[in-house]
Each structure stands twice: as C-alpha cells, then as structure tokens.
Motif scaffolding. Structure first.
Motif, mmCIF file in Angstrom:
data_model
loop_
_atom_site.group_PDB
_atom_site.id
_atom_site.type_symbol
_atom_site.label_atom_id
_atom_site.label_comp_id
_atom_site.label_asym_id
_atom_site.label_seq_id
_atom_site.Cartn_x
_atom_site.Cartn_y
_atom_site.Cartn_z
ATOM 1 N N ILE A 199 -17.809 41.371 -22.045
ATOM 2 C CA ILE A 199 -16.356 41.183 -22.024
ATOM 3 C C ILE A 199 -15.703 41.973 -20.900
ATOM 4 O O ILE A 199 -14.571 41.710 -20.540
ATOM 5 C CB ILE A 199 -15.695 41.551 -23.373
ATOM 6 C CG1 ILE A 199 -15.786 43.040 -23.656
ATOM 7 C CG2 ILE A 199 -16.243 40.727 -24.493
ATOM 8 C CD1 ILE A 199 -14.888 43.503 -24.785
ATOM 9 N N GLY A 223 -17.130 42.999 -28.898
ATOM 10 C CA GLY A 223 -15.830 42.494 -28.440
ATOM 11 C C GLY A 223 -14.706 42.667 -29.436
ATOM 12 O O GLY A 223 -13.571 42.277 -29.172
ATOM 13 N N LEU A 263 -13.478 36.258 -24.724
ATOM 14 C CA LEU A 263 -14.620 36.763 -25.484
ATOM 15 C C LEU A 263 -14.254 37.836 -26.505
ATOM 16 O O LEU A 263 -15.118 38.297 -27.239
ATOM 17 C CB LEU A 263 -15.676 37.326 -24.520
ATOM 18 C CG LEU A 263 -16.256 36.340 -23.514
ATOM 19 C CD1 LEU A 263 -17.198 37.061 -22.551
ATOM 20 C CD2 LEU A 263 -16.974 35.204 -24.214
ATOM 21 N N VAL A 264 -12.986 38.248 -26.568
ATOM 22 C CA VAL A 264 -12.604 39.315 -27.493
ATOM 23 C C VAL A 264 -12.394 38.767 -28.904
ATOM 24 O O VAL A 264 -12.154 37.580 -29.099
ATOM 25 C CB VAL A 264 -11.337 40.066 -27.029
ATOM 26 C CG1 VAL A 264 -11.560 40.706 -25.672
ATOM 27 C CG2 VAL A 264 -10.122 39.174 -27.015
#
Length: 124
Positions: free
Chosen positions: A16, A38, A95-96
C-alpha cells in the motif's frame, strides 16, 4: 526505501506504500483485535495501544496510521502484539481497509500525520 523482496507465484502481496518519507514504526496492537494488511488504525490514548478503525467507529476517534507489517493477517485475540505501521507516506487508497474515498474526516486526520491516501489510480 522499498522492500526489495520479490514474491513468486500468483499470491503476490501488493504494497500500500507508494512513497515512504519516514521509516515505519513498531507499535502495540490491543488484545482482541484482528486486522489485515492495510487496515486503518486508531490510537487509544487511555492504553497507548492501537485498535482497528472503520468508518463510524464509536467515540469519534479518527485513524492515525495503517498496518503494513509482513503478515497478511494479524490475530491479537489472546494477547497484545507488536506490529509495524506507516508514518509519513503516500498510500495507495485502493488497497487500504477501513477508509473510503468519501471518509473526509478520516482522510483529513491522516493528512495531519503526514499520511496522504491517494485514490487517483496510481500505477507503481
């Protein structure tokens, strides 16, 4: 500084972190938490430990950082665990976990800690 380890096969883990300006920090994840790579985290000032953040977390606490350790999943159900988190960095927002593009209060708070979450389709 980027991780130079190459993963082989189809289970390549995506990072990330787009750019890291200050090295990662080791912190304590509170007992009872189960997180994934993430995950946005809040800091509990009463205990000095980090906990999972999700939009609408009770108490109005906003995220301070993201988990970026080597393990994909972290299970702290039985005890506190040490984990790695980002500090001043550019983060790939796609991607978090726990923070959406429209979670403006959370994004503003992360920005105060030097964490810029980017949702603009950045290709590494």
């Amino acid at each position: 500084m980027r991780n130079r380890v190459k993963f082989l096969g189809t289970d390549e883990k995506k990072d990330i972190v787009l750019d890291e300006f200050i090295p990662r920090k080791t912190v304590t994840l509170a007992q009872g938490e189960v997180i994934k790579y993430g995950q946005a985290l809040i800091y509990d000032t009463a205990t000095g430990k980090y906990k999972k953040y999700e939009s609408g977390t009770p108490g109005g606490k906003l995220p301070k950082t993201f988990y970026v350790g080597v393990d994909e999943d972290v299970d702290a159900t039985s005890e506190d665990l040490k984990i790695q988190v980002v500090r001043a960095s550019d983060i790939d927002g796609t991607l978090v976990i726990g923070v959406a593009e429209t979670d403006y209060a959370a994004l503003d708070n992360l920005d105060k800690y030097g964490i810029n979450v980017r949702f603009d389709n950045i290709k590494k």
